[in-house]
Design a protein around this motif. Sequence first.
Motif, PDB file in Angstrom:
ATOM      1  N   SER A 118       0.815  -1.218   0.000  1.00 28.51           N
ATOM      2  CA  SER A 118       0.000   0.000   0.000  1.00 28.51           C
ATOM      3  C   SER A 118       0.848   1.267   0.000  1.00 28.51           C
ATOM      4  O   SER A 118       0.316   2.369   0.082  1.00 28.51           O
ATOM      5  CB  SER A 118      -0.915   0.010   1.239  1.00 28.51           C
ATOM      6  N   ILE A 119       2.186   1.110  -0.119  1.00 28.14           N
ATOM      7  CA  ILE A 119       3.077   2.275  -0.033  1.00 28.14           C
ATOM      8  C   ILE A 119       2.733   3.321  -1.088  1.00 28.14           C
ATOM      9  O   ILE A 119       2.649   4.518  -0.802  1.00 28.14           O
ATOM     10  CB  ILE A 119       4.548   1.839  -0.160  1.00 28.14           C
ATOM     11  N   GLY A 120       2.532   2.882  -2.316  1.00 31.85           N
ATOM     12  CA  GLY A 120       2.254   3.835  -3.388  1.00 31.85           C
ATOM     13  C   GLY A 120       0.846   4.372  -3.391  1.00 31.85           C
ATOM     14  O   GLY A 120       0.554   5.359  -4.072  1.00 31.85           O
ATOM     15  N   LEU A 121      -0.056   3.750  -2.616  1.00 24.55           N
ATOM     16  CA  LEU A 121      -1.451   4.181  -2.596  1.00 24.55           C
ATOM     17  C   LEU A 121      -1.744   5.210  -1.523  1.00 24.55           C
ATOM     18  O   LEU A 121      -2.650   6.025  -1.658  1.00 24.55           O
ATOM     19  CB  LEU A 121      -2.364   2.955  -2.384  1.00 24.55           C
ATOM     20  N   ASN A 122      -1.005   5.145  -0.423  1.00 24.06           N
ATOM     21  CA  ASN A 122      -1.287   5.981   0.734  1.00 24.06           C
ATOM     22  C   ASN A 122      -0.525   7.307   0.638  1.00 24.06           C
ATOM     23  O   ASN A 122       0.710   7.332   0.615  1.00 24.06           O
ATOM     24  CB  ASN A 122      -0.884   5.231   2.008  1.00 24.06           C
ATOM     25  N   LYS A 123      -1.255   8.407   0.603  1.00 25.65           N
ATOM     26  CA  LYS A 123      -0.616   9.716   0.464  1.00 25.65           C
ATOM     27  C   LYS A 123       0.284  10.041   1.647  1.00 25.65           C
ATOM     28  O   LYS A 123       1.342  10.656   1.491  1.00 25.65           O
ATOM     29  CB  LYS A 123      -1.686  10.797   0.298  1.00 25.65           C
ATOM     30  N   MET A 124      -0.133   9.638   2.851  1.00 22.54           N
ATOM     31  CA  MET A 124       0.682   9.923   4.022  1.00 22.54           C
ATOM     32  C   MET A 124       2.006   9.161   3.973  1.00 22.54           C
ATOM     33  O   MET A 124       3.057   9.686   4.355  1.00 22.54           O
ATOM     34  CB  MET A 124      -0.076   9.565   5.298  1.00 22.54           C
ATOM     35  N   THR A 125       1.953   7.931   3.504  1.00 24.49           N
ATOM     36  CA  THR A 125       3.181   7.148   3.414  1.00 24.49           C
ATOM     37  C   THR A 125       4.161   7.807   2.460  1.00 24.49           C
ATOM     38  O   THR A 125       5.359   7.941   2.755  1.00 24.49           O
ATOM     39  CB  THR A 125       2.873   5.713   2.949  1.00 24.49           C
ATOM     40  N   LYS A 126       3.677   8.225   1.308  1.00 23.15           N
ATOM     41  CA  LYS A 126       4.553   8.892   0.336  1.00 23.15           C
ATOM     42  C   LYS A 126       5.119  10.186   0.913  1.00 23.15           C
ATOM     43  O   LYS A 126       6.295  10.513   0.711  1.00 23.15           O
ATOM     44  CB  LYS A 126       3.783   9.155  -0.956  1.00 23.15           C
ATOM     45  N   LEU A 127       4.289  10.923   1.646  1.00 24.52           N
ATOM     46  CA  LEU A 127       4.764  12.154   2.282  1.00 24.52           C
ATOM     47  C   LEU A 127       5.823  11.845   3.335  1.00 24.52           C
ATOM     48  O   LEU A 127       6.803  12.591   3.484  1.00 24.52           O
ATOM     49  CB  LEU A 127       3.577  12.892   2.910  1.00 24.52           C
ATOM     50  N   ASN A 128       5.654  10.751   4.051  1.00 23.55           N
ATOM     51  CA  ASN A 128       6.625  10.399   5.089  1.00 23.55           C
ATOM     52  C   ASN A 128       8.005  10.124   4.510  1.00 23.55           C
ATOM     53  O   ASN A 128       9.023  10.404   5.154  1.00 23.55           O
ATOM     54  CB  ASN A 128       6.129   9.189   5.884  1.00 23.55           C
ATOM     55  N   TYR A 129       8.057   9.577   3.300  1.00 25.37           N
ATOM     56  CA  TYR A 129       9.362   9.371   2.672  1.00 25.37           C
ATOM     57  C   TYR A 129      10.007  10.708   2.297  1.00 25.37           C
ATOM     58  O   TYR A 129      11.234  10.850   2.323  1.00 25.37           O
ATOM     59  CB  TYR A 129       9.242   8.456   1.451  1.00 25.37           C
ATOM     60  N   LYS A 130       9.200  11.682   1.949  1.00 24.77           N
ATOM     61  CA  LYS A 130       9.739  13.017   1.686  1.00 24.77           C
ATOM     62  C   LYS A 130      10.307  13.623   2.972  1.00 24.77           C
ATOM     63  O   LYS A 130      11.362  14.267   2.970  1.00 24.77           O
ATOM     64  CB  LYS A 130       8.655  13.928   1.119  1.00 24.77           C
ATOM     65  N   ILE A 131       9.599  13.420   4.079  1.00 23.08           N
ATOM     66  CA  ILE A 131      10.050  13.968   5.358  1.00 23.08           C
ATOM     67  C   ILE A 131      11.358  13.323   5.799  1.00 23.08           C
ATOM     68  O   ILE A 131      12.289  14.006   6.231  1.00 23.08           O
ATOM     69  CB  ILE A 131       8.958  13.763   6.436  1.00 23.08           C
ATOM     70  N   SER A 132      11.442  12.008   5.669  1.00 22.56           N
ATOM     71  CA  SER A 132      12.638  11.302   6.138  1.00 22.56           C
ATOM     72  C   SER A 132      13.817  11.416   5.168  1.00 22.56           C
ATOM     73  O   SER A 132      14.970  11.338   5.583  1.00 22.56           O
ATOM     74  CB  SER A 132      12.321   9.819   6.353  1.00 22.56           C
ATOM     75  N   GLY A 133      13.514  11.599   3.892  1.00 21.98           N
ATOM     76  CA  GLY A 133      14.569  11.632   2.889  1.00 21.98           C
ATOM     77  C   GLY A 133      15.111  10.261   2.537  1.00 21.98           C
ATOM     78  O   GLY A 133      16.103  10.138   1.823  1.00 21.98           O
ATOM     79  N   ILE A 134      14.453   9.205   3.010  1.00 19.84           N
ATOM     80  CA  ILE A 134      14.890   7.839   2.740  1.00 19.84           C
ATOM     81  C   ILE A 134      14.527   7.458   1.311  1.00 19.84           C
ATOM     82  O   ILE A 134      13.384   7.614   0.895  1.00 19.84           O
ATOM     83  CB  ILE A 134      14.267   6.860   3.748  1.00 19.84           C
ATOM     84  N   LYS A 135      15.502   6.927   0.575  1.00 19.48           N
ATOM     85  CA  LYS A 135      15.309   6.634  -0.845  1.00 19.48           C
ATOM     86  C   LYS A 135      15.312   5.145  -1.179  1.00 19.48           C
ATOM     87  O   LYS A 135      14.809   4.763  -2.232  1.00 19.48           O
ATOM     88  CB  LYS A 135      16.426   7.307  -1.667  1.00 19.48           C
ATOM     89  N   SER A 136      15.878   4.315  -0.330  1.00 16.25           N
ATOM     90  CA  SER A 136      16.032   2.899  -0.674  1.00 16.25           C
ATOM     91  C   SER A 136      15.666   2.006   0.494  1.00 16.25           C
ATOM     92  O   SER A 136      15.634   2.443   1.659  1.00 16.25           O
ATOM     93  CB  SER A 136      17.471   2.611  -1.102  1.00 16.25           C
ATOM     94  N   ALA A 137      15.433   0.737   0.179  1.00 19.54           N
ATOM     95  CA  ALA A 137      15.132  -0.241   1.216  1.00 19.54           C
ATOM     96  C   ALA A 137      16.327  -0.416   2.153  1.00 19.54           C
ATOM     97  O   ALA A 137      16.161  -0.582   3.367  1.00 19.54           O
ATOM     98  CB  ALA A 137      14.761  -1.575   0.580  1.00 19.54           C
ATOM     99  N   GLU A 138      17.534  -0.388   1.595  1.00 21.35           N
ATOM    100  CA  GLU A 138      18.729  -0.527   2.415  1.00 21.35           C
ATOM    101  C   GLU A 138      18.858   0.616   3.415  1.00 21.35           C
ATOM    102  O   GLU A 138      19.217   0.403   4.577  1.00 21.35           O
ATOM    103  CB  GLU A 138      19.975  -0.582   1.524  1.00 21.35           C
ATOM    104  N   GLU A 139      18.543   1.821   2.956  1.00 22.09           N
ATOM    105  CA  GLU A 139      18.614   2.984   3.835  1.00 22.09           C
ATOM    106  C   GLU A 139      17.535   2.905   4.911  1.00 22.09           C
ATOM    107  O   GLU A 139      17.791   3.213   6.091  1.00 22.09           O
ATOM    108  CB  GLU A 139      18.434   4.259   2.996  1.00 22.09           C
ATOM    109  N   LEU A 140      16.336   2.469   4.541  1.00 25.70           N
ATOM    110  CA  LEU A 140      15.251   2.334   5.514  1.00 25.70           C
ATOM    111  C   LEU A 140      15.610   1.315   6.590  1.00 25.70           C
ATOM    112  O   LEU A 140      15.355   1.529   7.783  1.00 25.70           O
ATOM    113  CB  LEU A 140      13.951   1.924   4.817  1.00 25.70           C
TER     114      LEU A 140
END
Length: 420
Positions: free
Chosen positions: A319-341
């Motif tokens: 559901s990562i690509g469907l949820n607007k809050m989830t997508k926004l959270n990646y912008k906040i964290s700046g995390i780009k990859s699974a390894e970084e997460l």
Amino acid sequence: MSDWQHGFYKLAAEERRQRLAKARQLSMDDTTVLANTSSDLGDELVENYLTDYSLPEGVALNLTVNDKPYVVPMVIEEPSVIAAASNGAHRVSRSGGFTAPHQQRLLVGQVVLDQVTDVDKTVAWLNSQQDRILAIANEAHPSMQKRGGGAKTMTVRTPGDFISIDLGIDVCQAMGANSVNTMAEAVGNWLSDQGYHVIVAILSNLATQSLQTAKCEIAFANLATAEMAGAEVAHRIARLSDLAQVDPFRAATHNKGIMNGIDAVMIASGNDWRAIESGAHAYATRDGHYRGLSTWTVEGDHLRGEISLPLPVGVVGGSIGLNKMTKLNYKISGIKSAEELAAVTASVGLAQNLAALRALTTTGIQAGHMKLQYRSLAASVGASPAEIPLVVAQLKKEKHVDQALARQVLAAIRKDGADE
């Protein structure tokens, strides 16, 4: 099954709410709450959908991982978790931050055979067919292999009288559960065609090929309290860590604190926190004894912490690509990859653990907990945002606090305000 439940899943969400309200005698206010917190997306994600149930989101601050600063969204209802994560992260950052190297990341697709007549002969045959089995898995999901992923390894185990074929699958940046299940089922179908009885073909959540380690060192000065020297705090934390390695009763609470932080990051990032939780606890008992996932030792004038656990996370899929809050959270964290997460998540878990152990060895866990619990207690008895600090200030003066006392305090504050 009662009549009102028949065909419930076929109804539109509003019709479900109305039918449920009638059957369970909900008030108009109740049904309004359900309707006002509903969404079209929620109706697409779960069966028998009624409404969305929200949890508070905040951010952990002061986290430095691999020399990079992070602001990490966390979703959780427990008041003290984000505060503790930020506190632990800040203490570590003042001593250089966390190190969490990018590590191998493979999920396990498990295909299990039952009713095997000659186990040794079958194991030998399976090993001889490794290339064919990996090819079958990859043919079931060719796009994964094109992206550089796919089935990479195969291990054959014999737990009990079963034979387990464990496929190591690189799912690239995805969470990957559906992909792994598809590939495992393809192998299972092929083995069934060869005459074997396949009892299950599915992802395993014990992702031992997706381990993530995080480490840190904290100078004694960054552990001290007003009443206790940093060296004493460090040695007490190390002893609590020792206890979590030998006593499962302590280890369970030790690990619960770690997972407070990790689960909150997983929810905010759209990952399957239940899968991460199950894998972590299974890994904690890998040698047959349930242990703490982290260890703390005193080395020279520093406290050294380390954590390792399976973190098969993803930044796409589900559901990562469907949820607007989830997508926004990646912008906040700046995390780009699974390894970084994975690196950041393990570091948050270790920061959470540090804060909890420091509190336990100094002021006690309740002192910090209750400061934040008082705010929740004030809100639960109806205090307005302006009244909450006043209620909290009064509750801090009391020895025994409960909801009844909070109501009395709020009533007194309102009476005083009315008298002025």
